[in-house]
Design an enzyme around this catalytic site. Structure first.
Site: not given
Length: 252
Positions: A32, A49, A143
């Site tokens: 956020d 972004h 991962l």
């Protein structure tokens, strides 16, 4: 390459992470503050972004370096379609650029890409980029980099419940036979396990419809740092905080 990059600051690992305490197996992050980061710099929201995408790459490297198994990132919610059209269009183009530049490195480091969410509603170019990244890394066993893309927690639970009940009925059972394990098996995160640690950046103290079922016993870590400013030190601080908590799951 990830571990080599991380060793440049291995003193941080050695001096702060406790080797005798567990690290979270699954970390989820609500990324956020991109827009607020940009606004503070008098930049358009899309600049935030763009910067945030680079942080995703860095955090993926950090998570891989310290041995986290699953990293789930809240990339776009089912509610984010309400944002201005130009911002949504930009966000839908980001996966194309991200995967094009990062997948070769992910393959080299044995990282598998997974995407959970309602993919059928994504634009074609976004869908193609997602599917290619998943296919190109399907053989990787390290991962799991899991993106929540066009994802909503309430919708997920409803969808999973419907699918589980349909399965029960097809087997001659009733909805009364529904169990938590059955519902779990129909969640979009099935096979990944519940997050041990949730991190949310930018000072907000809410879940925003993210993994509502899976976060029932997760540890929460909130920071005022905006996502584009989220550093290795911030990430490690969250892990250290996790290591110093006692998880009782309702017991003593």
């Amino acid at each position: 390459m990830f571990k080599k990059l991380f060793r440049q600051d291995e003193n941080i690992l050695n001096s702060e992470l406790a080797e005798d305490l567990p690290i979270p197996r699954h970390v989820a992050i609500i990324m956020d503050g991109n827009g607020r980061w940009a606004k503070k710099r008098f930049l358009p929201r899309i600049a935030g972004h763009k910067e945030g995408m680079d942080v995703v790459k860095r955090v993926t490297r950090y998570a891989n370096a310290i041995g986290i198994d699953v990293l789930t990132l809240y990339a776009f919610s089912t509610e984010n379609w309400k944002r201005p059209t130009d911002e949504v269009d930009f966000l839908m183009k980001l996966p194309v650029e991200f995967f094009d530049s990062f997948v070769p490195e992910l393959i080299e480091e044995n990282v598998r890409v997974n995407v959970m969410g309602y993919r059928e509603n994504l634009p074609d170019h976004t869908m193609r980029a997602v599917e290619k990244a998943i296919a190109d890394t399907a053989h990787c066993t390290g991962l799991t980099l899991n993106f929540a893309l066009n994802y909503g927690g309430r919708s997920e639970i409803i969808t999973a419940a419907k699918e589980a009940v349909k399965e029960l009925v097809s087997e001659g059972n009733s909805a009364d036979d529904l169990t938590e394990d059955m519902l779990n098996n129909h969640l979009m995160s099935s096979g990944l396990g519940d997050p041990d640690l949730l991190i949310r950046t930018s000072g907000e103290l809410r879940l925003s419809n993210f993994m509502l079922w899976q976060l029932a016993y997760s540890e929460f870590y909130f920071t005022d740092t905006h996502w584009p400013d989220f550093s290795k030190e911030d990430f490690l601080q969250a892990i250290i905080e996790y290591q110093n908590r006692s998880r009782r799951f309702g017991g003593l």
